[in-house]
Design a protein around this motif. Structure first.
Motif, PDB file in Angstrom:
ATOM      1  N   GLY A 194      -7.625  73.588  42.944  1.00 41.11           N
ATOM      2  CA  GLY A 194      -7.550  74.204  41.635  1.00 41.11           C
ATOM      3  C   GLY A 194      -6.630  73.530  40.632  1.00 41.11           C
ATOM      4  O   GLY A 194      -6.390  74.078  39.560  1.00 41.11           O
ATOM      5  N   LEU A 195      -6.121  72.350  40.953  1.00 40.33           N
ATOM      6  CA  LEU A 195      -5.224  71.652  40.032  1.00 40.33           C
ATOM      7  C   LEU A 195      -6.020  70.668  39.172  1.00 40.33           C
ATOM      8  O   LEU A 195      -6.952  70.022  39.650  1.00 40.33           O
ATOM      9  CB  LEU A 195      -4.139  70.907  40.806  1.00 40.33           C
ATOM     10  CG  LEU A 195      -3.214  71.780  41.652  1.00 40.33           C
ATOM     11  CD1 LEU A 195      -2.319  70.920  42.525  1.00 40.33           C
ATOM     12  CD2 LEU A 195      -2.385  72.696  40.766  1.00 40.33           C
ATOM     13  N   ASP A 196      -5.618  70.558  37.912  1.00 38.77           N
ATOM     14  CA  ASP A 196      -6.300  69.659  36.982  1.00 38.77           C
ATOM     15  C   ASP A 196      -5.532  68.368  36.735  1.00 38.77           C
ATOM     16  O   ASP A 196      -6.110  67.365  36.337  1.00 38.77           O
ATOM     17  CB  ASP A 196      -6.514  70.370  35.644  1.00 38.77           C
ATOM     18  CG  ASP A 196      -7.363  71.613  35.802  1.00 38.77           C
ATOM     19  OD1 ASP A 196      -8.476  71.498  36.352  1.00 38.77           O
ATOM     20  OD2 ASP A 196      -6.907  72.699  35.397  1.00 38.77           O
ATOM     21  N   LEU A 197      -4.220  68.398  36.939  1.00 36.74           N
ATOM     22  CA  LEU A 197      -3.360  67.258  36.664  1.00 36.74           C
ATOM     23  C   LEU A 197      -2.078  67.401  37.462  1.00 36.74           C
ATOM     24  O   LEU A 197      -1.572  68.516  37.641  1.00 36.74           O
ATOM     25  CB  LEU A 197      -3.029  67.197  35.167  1.00 36.74           C
ATOM     26  CG  LEU A 197      -2.011  66.162  34.703  1.00 36.74           C
ATOM     27  CD1 LEU A 197      -2.581  64.747  34.822  1.00 36.74           C
ATOM     28  CD2 LEU A 197      -1.587  66.431  33.270  1.00 36.74           C
ATOM     29  N   LEU A 198      -1.543  66.261  37.919  1.00 34.95           N
ATOM     30  CA  LEU A 198      -0.241  66.252  38.582  1.00 34.95           C
ATOM     31  C   LEU A 198       0.694  65.349  37.803  1.00 34.95           C
ATOM     32  O   LEU A 198       0.298  64.256  37.385  1.00 34.95           O
ATOM     33  CB  LEU A 198      -0.358  65.711  40.013  1.00 34.95           C
ATOM     34  CG  LEU A 198      -0.971  66.632  41.050  1.00 34.95           C
ATOM     35  CD1 LEU A 198      -2.470  66.732  40.874  1.00 34.95           C
ATOM     36  CD2 LEU A 198      -0.651  66.142  42.429  1.00 34.95           C
TER      37      LEU A 198
END
Length: 139
Positions: free
Chosen positions: A62-66
Motif C-alpha cells: 500500500g505504499l506509493d513512495l519511500l
C-alpha cells in the motif's frame, strides 16, 4: 458530485519516511507538506525509525513512495533501497537522502529513482518527489 477522474484518483499518496533521526523525518514532512502539488492528493506519511519496520511496512503493501535517509544508523537508507529494489519486483519509487551532493553515485548504486542531499532543501525534495511520482497521481 464526483466525476470519473475523481473516482479513479486515490484519496491520498502514502509516503514512508525512514530515518533513525526524528528531526530528519520531521524536516522531510515539513519540506513536502501535506500537498506539494495541486495535481496530487494529500500525502499520508508513515514515519519509520528502524530498518526492520521498513521491511514490515513494505510487506504490508500500500505504499506509493519511500524516502530513505542514507545517513541513518545502524541501517542506512541506501543499503535498504538496494535491498528493496533487488528483492521486490514492483517496488515503489524511492528517493534517498544522501550526506552530500557527491554521494549521488551511491544513490545510483542503490537503484533509487532520485537523490536529495542533506541539508534538506524543500524545493529540491519536492522536485525529486514530483519527478519520481510522475503522472501516476494526476487527475
Amino acid at each position: 458530485m464526483r466525476n470519473v477522474a475523481d473516482a479513479k484518483r486515490p484519496a491520498a499518496v502514502r509516503v514512508l519516511v525512514y530515518s533513525s533521526d526524528a528531526d530528519t523525518r520531521s524536516q522531510v514532512m515539513t519540506a513536502l507538506g501535506r500537498r506539494p502539488h495541486p495535481e496530487l492528493p494529500p500525502i499520508d506519511y508513515i514515519e519509520v525509525a528502524t530498518g526492520p519496520v521498513v521491511l514490515e511496512r513494505m510487506d504490508a503493501g500500500g505504499l506509493d513512495l519511500l524516502i530513505l535517509d542514507g545517513e541513518s544508523a545502524p541501517e542506512g537508507g541506501l543499503g535498504l533501497a538496494k535491498q528493496l529494489k533487488d528483492e521486490i519486483a514492483e517496488c515503489p519509487p524511492i528517493v534517498v537522502l544522501t550526506g552530500r551532493p557527491d554521494d549521488a553515485w551511491l544513490a545510483n548504486w542503490s537503484r533509487a529513482e532520485a537523490a536529495v542531499p542533506h541539508p534538506i532543501d524543500p524545493i529540491r525534495l519536492t522536485d525529486a518527489v514530483l519527478g519520481v511520482l510522475g503522472n501516476s497521481f494526476a487527475a
